[in-house]
Design a protein around this motif. Structure first.
Motif, PDB file in Angstrom:
ATOM      1  N   GLN A   1      37.727  77.590  31.035  1.00 42.34           N
ATOM      2  CA  GLN A   1      37.906  77.054  32.388  1.00 42.34           C
ATOM      3  C   GLN A   1      37.138  75.762  32.584  1.00 42.34           C
ATOM      4  OE1 GLN A   1      36.796  80.133  35.104  1.00 42.34           O
ATOM      5  NE2 GLN A   1      38.627  81.408  34.671  1.00 42.34           N
ATOM      6  N   PHE A   2      35.899  75.703  32.037  1.00 43.48           N
ATOM      7  CA  PHE A   2      35.096  74.470  32.145  1.00 43.48           C
ATOM      8  C   PHE A   2      35.782  73.319  31.417  1.00 43.48           C
ATOM      9  CE2 PHE A   2      31.724  71.682  30.523  1.00 43.48           C
ATOM     10  CZ  PHE A   2      31.178  71.265  31.731  1.00 43.48           C
ATOM     11  N   ARG A   3      36.330  73.648  30.232  1.00 45.07           N
ATOM     12  CA  ARG A   3      37.031  72.599  29.474  1.00 45.07           C
ATOM     13  C   ARG A   3      38.265  72.104  30.231  1.00 45.07           C
ATOM     14  NH1 ARG A   3      41.204  72.234  26.270  1.00 45.07           N
ATOM     15  NH2 ARG A   3      41.639  74.471  26.452  1.00 45.07           N
ATOM     16  N   GLN A   4      39.036  73.031  30.796  1.00 42.26           N
ATOM     17  CA  GLN A   4      40.211  72.636  31.573  1.00 42.26           C
ATOM     18  C   GLN A   4      39.821  71.796  32.791  1.00 42.26           C
ATOM     19  OE1 GLN A   4      42.400  76.142  32.537  1.00 42.26           O
ATOM     20  NE2 GLN A   4      43.020  76.556  30.404  1.00 42.26           N
ATOM     21  N   SER A   5      38.732  72.200  33.484  1.00 36.86           N
ATOM     22  CA  SER A   5      38.270  71.432  34.647  1.00 36.86           C
ATOM     23  C   SER A   5      37.823  70.038  34.243  1.00 36.86           C
ATOM     24  CB  SER A   5      37.144  72.182  35.340  1.00 36.86           C
ATOM     25  OG  SER A   5      36.641  71.425  36.413  1.00 36.86           O
ATOM     26  N   LEU A   6      37.118  69.946  33.093  1.00 44.04           N
ATOM     27  CA  LEU A   6      36.673  68.637  32.632  1.00 44.04           C
ATOM     28  C   LEU A   6      37.863  67.748  32.257  1.00 44.04           C
ATOM     29  CD1 LEU A   6      34.249  66.868  31.939  1.00 44.04           C
ATOM     30  CD2 LEU A   6      34.245  67.852  29.639  1.00 44.04           C
ATOM     31  N   GLU A   7      38.868  68.335  31.566  1.00 43.02           N
ATOM     32  CA  GLU A   7      40.050  67.553  31.221  1.00 43.02           C
ATOM     33  C   GLU A   7      40.795  67.087  32.478  1.00 43.02           C
ATOM     34  OE1 GLU A   7      42.405  69.953  28.707  1.00 43.02           O
ATOM     35  OE2 GLU A   7      41.126  69.699  26.927  1.00 43.02           O
TER      36      GLU A   7
ATOM     37  N   GLU B   1      42.247  62.780  36.165  1.00 46.35           N
ATOM     38  CA  GLU B   1      42.245  62.219  37.511  1.00 46.35           C
ATOM     39  C   GLU B   1      41.541  60.875  37.548  1.00 46.35           C
ATOM     40  OE1 GLU B   1      40.503  65.109  40.018  1.00 46.35           O
ATOM     41  OE2 GLU B   1      42.276  66.428  40.070  1.00 46.35           O
ATOM     42  N   ARG B   2      40.388  60.742  36.883  1.00 39.57           N
ATOM     43  CA  ARG B   2      39.689  59.442  36.848  1.00 39.57           C
ATOM     44  C   ARG B   2      40.536  58.387  36.152  1.00 39.57           C
ATOM     45  NH1 ARG B   2      33.428  61.121  35.222  1.00 39.57           N
ATOM     46  NH2 ARG B   2      32.974  62.280  37.166  1.00 39.57           N
ATOM     47  N   GLN B   3      41.203  58.795  35.050  1.00 38.28           N
ATOM     48  CA  GLN B   3      42.064  57.842  34.353  1.00 38.28           C
ATOM     49  C   GLN B   3      43.237  57.415  35.247  1.00 38.28           C
ATOM     50  OE1 GLN B   3      43.556  59.360  30.675  1.00 38.28           O
ATOM     51  NE2 GLN B   3      44.454  57.389  30.021  1.00 38.28           N
ATOM     52  N   GLN B   4      43.807  58.388  35.994  1.00 34.45           N
ATOM     53  CA  GLN B   4      44.905  58.058  36.901  1.00 34.45           C
ATOM     54  C   GLN B   4      44.442  57.138  38.021  1.00 34.45           C
ATOM     55  OE1 GLN B   4      48.075  58.924  36.382  1.00 34.45           O
ATOM     56  NE2 GLN B   4      48.657  57.668  38.160  1.00 34.45           N
TER      57      GLN B   4
END
Length: 377
Positions: free
Chosen positions: A158-164, A169-172
């Motif tokens: 879940q942490f990995r998915q949240s980080l991705e 979102e930052r890239q977008q």
């Protein structure tokens, strides 16, 4: 008496108005001192100038309007593109959210059309680590962590998915900011280009208006010179006419100047000085004769009207007498007819009494009917 037909005042006023308009028109177009081309040159020139000025103003307005219209169209197209891009990004985010958060396997809603689904999803017993069982089921107890490794793995996932997700979102956001900056640069460049075009167009309009003003000034100067020339020509013509009138025999009172040597019975209109006393006396004498004749004719008409009125009165009286005689004859006829009808009624009544009292008293017998039938056969 004959009635005199008087003219209608409205028709007389309309005729006088048309005559005045015709005189004014002739004074403008038939005057030999001001007539040059047969038309009002000043009015035509002023109309031409007004039309040229109006056309130039309309052309400048249309050019400015077209420029503004193009600029507004470009801005509207950019805004439409930006709105479409924003809508596309929003739809993409909604789709990603649905794919990540609204999967079928993670659905928590109850299907009301299938009440037995809850019993099918939760079997009676599987193992102690199942989360579908609460403390009341006595299948597992508080502070027990039988699958700690699995929970840690799930948390890391879940942490990995949240980080991705945060990275995406930052890239977008960076991509959106870069695209927005690009659109702002394009819009600013287009506005600068349009401003430069407007400046060039304004400069060309200013040059055209300056040239038109110079042309108008030159034309006004030419018109003023032509007017001065025409005025000088008119003054010269007036002086010549005055000199001609002074030196000629037009202003003299000699009646012999009005006589035409070729045709004595014709009088030149431009040299006519009026009638002689003999002509005036002859005209008055003729008028008196006409007056006497008119008076005699009027008296004869009055006598004829009086005679006609007397004849009409006598005819009316004769008609009244005839009507009275006719009424008397009708009354006599009615009285005679009444007495005749009364006598006829008396005779018919006596005859009917005779038939009823004498002829129709005996009743026919059967022997009479037998004899009558035998005789008929």
């Amino acid at each position: 008496m004959n009635k005199t037909n008087l003219p209608d005042p409205k028709e007389v006023a309309a005729i006088e108005a048309r005559k005045n308009q015709e005189k004014q028109r002739q004074s403008r177009f038939v005057n030999v001192w001001t007539q040059v081309m047969g038309v009002d040159v000043k009015a035509l020139d002023s109309q031409v100038e007004e039309r040229k000025l109006r056309e130039a103003t309309e052309q400048s307005k249309e050019a400015a309007y077209a420029t503004y219209q193009k600029q507004y169209d470009m801005v509207a197209q950019m805004l439409e593109k930006e709105e479409a891009e924003r809508t596309r990004r929003l739809a993409k985010k909604v789709q990603e959210f649905r794919e990540q958060k609204q999967q079928v396997k993670n659905k928590q809603e109850i299907d009301f059309w299938d009440p037995s689904r809850q019993w099918m999803e939760y079997p009676a017993y599987l193992r102690d680590s199942e989360s579908c069982y609460g403390p009341s089921s006595l299948q597992y107890f508080a502070r027990e962590d039988l699958e700690k490794a699995t929970c840690l793995k799930m948390q890391q996932e879940q942490f990995r998915q949240s980080l991705e997700k945060q990275l995406k979102e930052r890239q977008q956001v960076r991509v959106d900011k870069k695209y927005s900056d690009l659109l702002d640069d394009q819009l600013r460049l287009a506005m600068d280009t349009r401003a430069a075009q407007l400046a060039k167009l304004e400069e060309s309009c200013r040059v055209a208006m300056t040239a038109m003003a110079n042309a108008n000034k030159a034309q006004a100067a030419e018109m003023a010179q032509w007017q001065r020339h025409a005025q000088r020509h008119e003054q010269e013509a007036n002086l010549k006419e005055i000199q001609k009138q002074v030196t000629s025999s037009v202003l003299t009172e000699n009646p012999q100047t009005t006589q035409n040597p070729v045709a004595p019975h014709q009088v030149p209109l431009h040299c006519w000085k009026g009638m002689t006393p003999e002509q005036c006396a002859a005209i008055k004498k003729a008028q008196k004769v006409q007056h006497h004749e008119k008076e005699a004719q009027r008296r004869a008409e009055q006598a004829l009207d009086a005679k006609r009125e007397s004849q009409t009165l006598s005819l009316a009286q004769a008609a009244l007498q005839l009507e009275e005689q006719e009424r008397e004859l009708c009354a006599v006829f009615q009285r005679g007819l009444g007495s005749f009808n009364q006598q006829l009624a008396t005779e018919q009544k006596a005859q009917q009494n005779y038939l009823n009292s004498i002829i129709y008293t005996n009743q026919p017998t059967a022997q009479y009917h037998l004899q009558f039938n035998t005789s008929s056969h």
